[in-house]
Design an enzyme around this catalytic site. Sequence first.
Site, PDB file in Angstrom:
ATOM      1  N   ASP A   1       0.767  -1.068  -0.073  1.00 21.58           N
ATOM      2  CA  ASP A   1      -0.031  -0.109  -0.115  1.00 21.58           C
ATOM      3  C   ASP A   1       1.155   1.329  -0.045  1.00 21.58           C
ATOM      4  OD1 ASP A   1       0.986   0.383   2.515  1.00 21.58           O
ATOM      5  OD2 ASP A   1      -1.102   0.147   3.340  1.00 21.58           O
ATOM      6  N   HIS A   2       0.297   2.379   0.165  1.00 23.55           N
ATOM      7  CA  HIS A   2       1.080   3.668   0.232  1.00 23.55           C
ATOM      8  C   HIS A   2       2.188   3.673   1.161  1.00 23.55           C
ATOM      9  CE1 HIS A   2      -2.378   4.058   2.738  1.00 23.55           C
ATOM     10  NE2 HIS A   2      -1.770   4.947   3.469  1.00 23.55           N
TER      11      HIS A   2
ATOM     12  N   CYS B   1       3.025  -3.039   4.092  1.00 21.33           N
ATOM     13  CA  CYS B   1       2.344  -1.928   4.137  1.00 21.33           C
ATOM     14  C   CYS B   1       3.024  -0.919   5.261  1.00 21.33           C
ATOM     15  CB  CYS B   1       1.056  -2.358   4.842  1.00 21.33           C
ATOM     16  SG  CYS B   1       0.865  -3.530   6.187  1.00 21.33           S
TER      17      CYS B   1
ATOM     18  N   THR C   1       3.029  -1.398   8.519  1.00 20.08           N
ATOM     19  CA  THR C   1       3.322  -2.050   9.674  1.00 20.08           C
ATOM     20  C   THR C   1       3.667  -3.583   9.165  1.00 20.08           C
ATOM     21  OG1 THR C   1       1.101  -2.942  10.251  1.00 20.08           O
ATOM     22  CG2 THR C   1       2.016  -1.050  11.413  1.00 20.08           C
ATOM     23  N   GLY C   2       3.069  -4.097   8.311  1.00 21.02           N
ATOM     24  CA  GLY C   2       3.104  -5.315   7.807  1.00 21.02           C
ATOM     25  C   GLY C   2       2.084  -6.388   8.157  1.00 21.02           C
TER      26      GLY C   2
ATOM     27  N   GLY D   1      -1.663  -5.494   8.719  1.00 20.67           N
ATOM     28  CA  GLY D   1      -2.865  -5.398   7.917  1.00 20.67           C
ATOM     29  C   GLY D   1      -2.652  -6.399   7.005  1.00 20.67           C
TER      30      GLY D   1
ATOM     31  N   HIS E   1      10.062 -23.543   9.265  1.00 18.67           N
ATOM     32  CA  HIS E   1       9.288 -24.230  10.130  1.00 18.67           C
ATOM     33  C   HIS E   1       7.795 -24.155   9.862  1.00 18.67           C
ATOM     34  CE1 HIS E   1      12.283 -24.823  14.008  1.00 18.67           C
ATOM     35  NE2 HIS E   1      12.707 -25.192  12.988  1.00 18.67           N
ATOM     36  N   ASN E   2       7.491 -22.977   9.429  1.00 17.65           N
ATOM     37  CA  ASN E   2       6.215 -22.646   9.109  1.00 17.65           C
ATOM     38  C   ASN E   2       5.820 -22.809   7.539  1.00 17.65           C
ATOM     39  OD1 ASN E   2       6.406 -19.767  11.114  1.00 17.65           O
ATOM     40  ND2 ASN E   2       5.514 -21.770  11.838  1.00 17.65           N
TER      41      ASN E   2
ATOM     42  N   ARG F   1       6.951   1.183   7.804  1.00 19.77           N
ATOM     43  CA  ARG F   1       7.387   2.164   8.777  1.00 19.77           C
ATOM     44  C   ARG F   1       8.086   1.884   9.969  1.00 19.77           C
ATOM     45  NH1 ARG F   1       1.135   4.474   7.656  1.00 19.77           N
ATOM     46  NH2 ARG F   1       1.519   5.455   5.728  1.00 19.77           N
TER      47      ARG F   1
ATOM     48  N   HIS G   1       7.068 -30.612  11.382  1.00 21.85           N
ATOM     49  CA  HIS G   1       6.613 -29.279  11.048  1.00 21.85           C
ATOM     50  C   HIS G   1       5.538 -29.216   9.952  1.00 21.85           C
ATOM     51  CE1 HIS G   1       9.743 -27.547  13.521  1.00 21.85           C
ATOM     52  NE2 HIS G   1      10.589 -28.091  12.767  1.00 21.85           N
TER      53      HIS G   1
HETATM   54  C1  RB5 Z   1      -2.109   2.688   6.330  1.00 30.93           C
HETATM   55  O1  RB5 Z   1      -1.994   4.110   7.118  1.00 30.93           O
HETATM   56  C2  RB5 Z   1      -1.819   1.796   7.512  1.00 30.93           C
HETATM   57  O2  RB5 Z   1      -2.656   1.557   8.132  1.00 30.93           O
HETATM   58  C3  RB5 Z   1      -1.422   0.469   6.843  1.00 30.93           C
HETATM   59  O3  RB5 Z   1      -0.160   0.806   5.946  1.00 30.93           O
HETATM   60  C4  RB5 Z   1      -1.011  -0.676   7.695  1.00 30.93           C
HETATM   61  O4  RB5 Z   1       0.062  -0.237   8.569  1.00 30.93           O
HETATM   62  C5  RB5 Z   1      -1.875  -1.409   8.233  1.00 30.93           C
HETATM   63  O5  RB5 Z   1      -1.682  -2.353   8.919  1.00 30.93           O
END
Ligand code: RB5
Length: 146
Positions: A8-9, A65, A67-68, A70, A98-99, A109, A133
Amino acid sequence: MKIAVGCDHGGLEHKNAIAEHLIERGFEVKDFGTYNTNSIDYPDIALPLSKAVAAKECELGILVCGTGIGMSLAANKVKGIRAAACSEHFSAKYTRLHNNSNILCLGGRVIGVGTAIELVDLFVDTVFEGGRHQNRIDKISAIEAE
Ligand code: RB5
């Protein structure tokens, strides 16, 4: 090996750098977007990429994304997907070993581009260990089939 990438962005810079790196390494890369920094809902990228991995059109996937998290939540809703959000080397290696994870999710971020590329290399270079596994993964598949 064909590898799917998407973001995503919040993960555009990382996704583009990862795609470039994988192509330089000789992998075939399918880019599911996004292609600019306009705000986009991460499930809209996670779903088509995950379907392509589940259908084995692509062997592995990388989703980025903010955080990874979502991306991993959305990807894991697709049958046959084992997506892992990782931000350090040990997990990126062991989630393959293992997974037998087939999608790596990264946080644009959370970690820098350099670390992201190292985690991608570990992920694509590590082969599933099988054995005990596999029994555990079969139990995950049984939950999925309920
Ligand atoms: C977008 O702002 C943010 O929520 C998305 O990139 C991600 O971090 C969600 O888990």
